[in-house]
Design an enzyme around this catalytic site. Structure first.
Site, PDB file in Angstrom:
ATOM      1  N   ASP A  57      13.444   0.911  -5.857  1.00 57.28           N
ATOM      2  CA  ASP A  57      14.083   1.351  -4.618  1.00 57.28           C
ATOM      3  C   ASP A  57      15.255   0.432  -4.257  1.00 57.28           C
ATOM      4  O   ASP A  57      15.266  -0.747  -4.641  1.00 57.28           O
ATOM      5  CB  ASP A  57      13.073   1.357  -3.475  1.00 57.28           C
ATOM      6  CG  ASP A  57      11.976   2.395  -3.680  1.00 57.28           C
ATOM      7  OD1 ASP A  57      12.262   3.416  -4.327  1.00 57.28           O
ATOM      8  OD2 ASP A  57      10.844   2.174  -3.209  1.00 57.28           O
ATOM      9  N   TYR A 105       4.270  -6.954  -9.592  1.00 57.43           N
ATOM     10  CA  TYR A 105       5.071  -7.037  -8.375  1.00 57.43           C
ATOM     11  C   TYR A 105       4.530  -8.121  -7.452  1.00 57.43           C
ATOM     12  O   TYR A 105       3.348  -8.470  -7.493  1.00 57.43           O
ATOM     13  CB  TYR A 105       5.018  -5.716  -7.596  1.00 57.43           C
ATOM     14  CG  TYR A 105       5.556  -4.513  -8.314  1.00 57.43           C
ATOM     15  CD1 TYR A 105       6.898  -4.149  -8.200  1.00 57.43           C
ATOM     16  CD2 TYR A 105       4.721  -3.717  -9.097  1.00 57.43           C
ATOM     17  CE1 TYR A 105       7.393  -3.026  -8.837  1.00 57.43           C
ATOM     18  CE2 TYR A 105       5.207  -2.595  -9.746  1.00 57.43           C
ATOM     19  CZ  TYR A 105       6.542  -2.252  -9.618  1.00 57.43           C
ATOM     20  OH  TYR A 105       7.025  -1.146 -10.253  1.00 57.43           O
ATOM     21  N   ASP A 130       8.409   2.282   3.817  1.00 59.13           N
ATOM     22  CA  ASP A 130       8.995   0.940   3.706  1.00 59.13           C
ATOM     23  C   ASP A 130       9.909   0.701   4.914  1.00 59.13           C
ATOM     24  O   ASP A 130       9.950   1.513   5.859  1.00 59.13           O
ATOM     25  CB  ASP A 130       9.748   0.767   2.376  1.00 59.13           C
ATOM     26  CG  ASP A 130      10.907   1.752   2.216  1.00 59.13           C
ATOM     27  OD1 ASP A 130      11.298   2.399   3.214  1.00 59.13           O
ATOM     28  OD2 ASP A 130      11.423   1.868   1.091  1.00 59.13           O
ATOM     29  N   ARG A 154       4.647   1.043  -2.296  1.00 66.09           N
ATOM     30  CA  ARG A 154       4.759   1.481  -0.895  1.00 66.09           C
ATOM     31  C   ARG A 154       3.477   2.167  -0.437  1.00 66.09           C
ATOM     32  O   ARG A 154       2.938   1.892   0.632  1.00 66.09           O
ATOM     33  CB  ARG A 154       5.922   2.475  -0.751  1.00 66.09           C
ATOM     34  CG  ARG A 154       7.289   1.870  -0.800  1.00 66.09           C
ATOM     35  CD  ARG A 154       8.337   2.951  -0.630  1.00 66.09           C
ATOM     36  NE  ARG A 154       8.509   3.758  -1.830  1.00 66.09           N
ATOM     37  CZ  ARG A 154       8.959   5.009  -1.847  1.00 66.09           C
ATOM     38  NH1 ARG A 154       9.257   5.619  -0.707  1.00 66.09           N
ATOM     39  NH2 ARG A 154       9.129   5.656  -2.972  1.00 66.09           N
TER      40      ARG A 154
END
Length: 295
Positions: free
Chosen positions: A38, A66, A80, A180
């Site tokens: 993103d 992540y 988000d 997310r």
């Protein structure tokens, strides 16, 4: 030029922006990425150049790691920081980091996710984010993803206000996992609306964060930043002699060597470590192998 660039994607750029810039740097249209990040996220984004675009689908399937920050107390349209707030709830002052850690551990293993409306998944030929921009809510197919490891990184909660309480965690997961959505689901288990407030991809497949290159470094030494096709694919390898090259380069169906009987998919390389093809067992001809990709 052919190869893969382990790019460090900066915040503020889409994955497509990164592809466009690398097309300019390398002066070629044959460029593709291996898994969308993103715009507000940063981190490892492998980019395929030249013939490497043929293996992009193989690299996209690789596992990812992540570091994420979750904000408890507010949910958003996009799951988000970029989205509009749709729900608020004050976090109880007695809430502790230990409660969060206990819930995190419950997400390890196979879990079911419903992808966010603001995502590139297609439903009836149209991407979900296109429906979302039109204000249309559609049924989204759930998917199974694997959380190999999920670990708390914060020692304590960070209180910005009563409906913005944050902590950081690390996750290693299968391809296709939406972090997310994971944040939203963690919040739900904790009893609060939530969204992802920060994301860094620290590893994509065999590319860790310390092997990445920035755009500035690419501009200075672009050729040195390319990793060869043979080195980038971690499949078992089968080295061929010069006399065998013609048959493999033309994708012929061939006899399966005895040493590859237990290997379903493998890379075919020359004695000089050039990737010629990716082969696999023939689905209907016993003892034969067929090409999956030819370069």
């Amino acid at each position: 030029m052919n190869g893969v660039i382990p790019l460090w994607k900066p915040k503020g750029m889409t994955s497509h922006d990164c592809v466009s810039r690398i097309r300019q740097i390398f002066k070629t249209k044959k460029v593709g990425h291996t898994g969308t990040l993103d715009p507000d996220a940063e981190g490892v984004l492998p980019i395929c150049v030249g013939k490497a675009t043929k293996i992009a689908s193989l690299l996209t399937l690789n596992n990812k790691e992540y570091e994420a920050e979750i904000s408890l107390g507010q949910s958003t349209t996009t799951e988000d920081l970029a989205g509009e707030i749709v729900e608020k709830k004050n976090v109880d002052q007695s809430f502790t980091i230990d409660e969060c850690e206990s819930v995190l551990s419950g997400f390890q293993g196979w879990i079911t996710q419903v992808p966010p409306m603001y995502s590139a998944i297609r439903v009836d030929g149209k991407r979900l984010y296109e429906y979302a921009r039109e204000g249309i809510e559609v049924e989204r197919p759930s998917r199974q993803v694997n959380i190999y490891e999920i670990k708390m990184l914060s020692d304590e909660l960070t209180w910005y206000n009563d409906c913005d309480v944050r902590f950081n965690f690390k996750v290693a997961c299968s391809s296709g996992t939406y972090i997310r959505t994971l944040c939203v689901d963690i919040g739900h288990k904790l009893g609060y609306p939530a969204h992802m407030s920060r994301l860094i991809r620290t590893q994509a497949g065999d590319f860790p964060i310390d092997q990445t290159v920035t755009f500035e470094e690419l501009e200075q030494s672009k050729a040195e930043s390319l990793i060869s096709l043979a080195d980038v694919l971690t499949l078992p390898s089968y080295t061929i002699s010069p006399d065998e090259e013609y048959r493999f380069r033309h994708g012929q169906v061939l006899e399966l060597p005895e040493e590859l009987e237990d290997v379903s998919t493998f890379k075919v390389i020359t004695e000089s470590n050039e990737l010629i093809a990716v082969y696999q067992h023939h689905p209907s001809k016993v003892g034969k192998m067929k090409p999956y990709k030819v370069f």
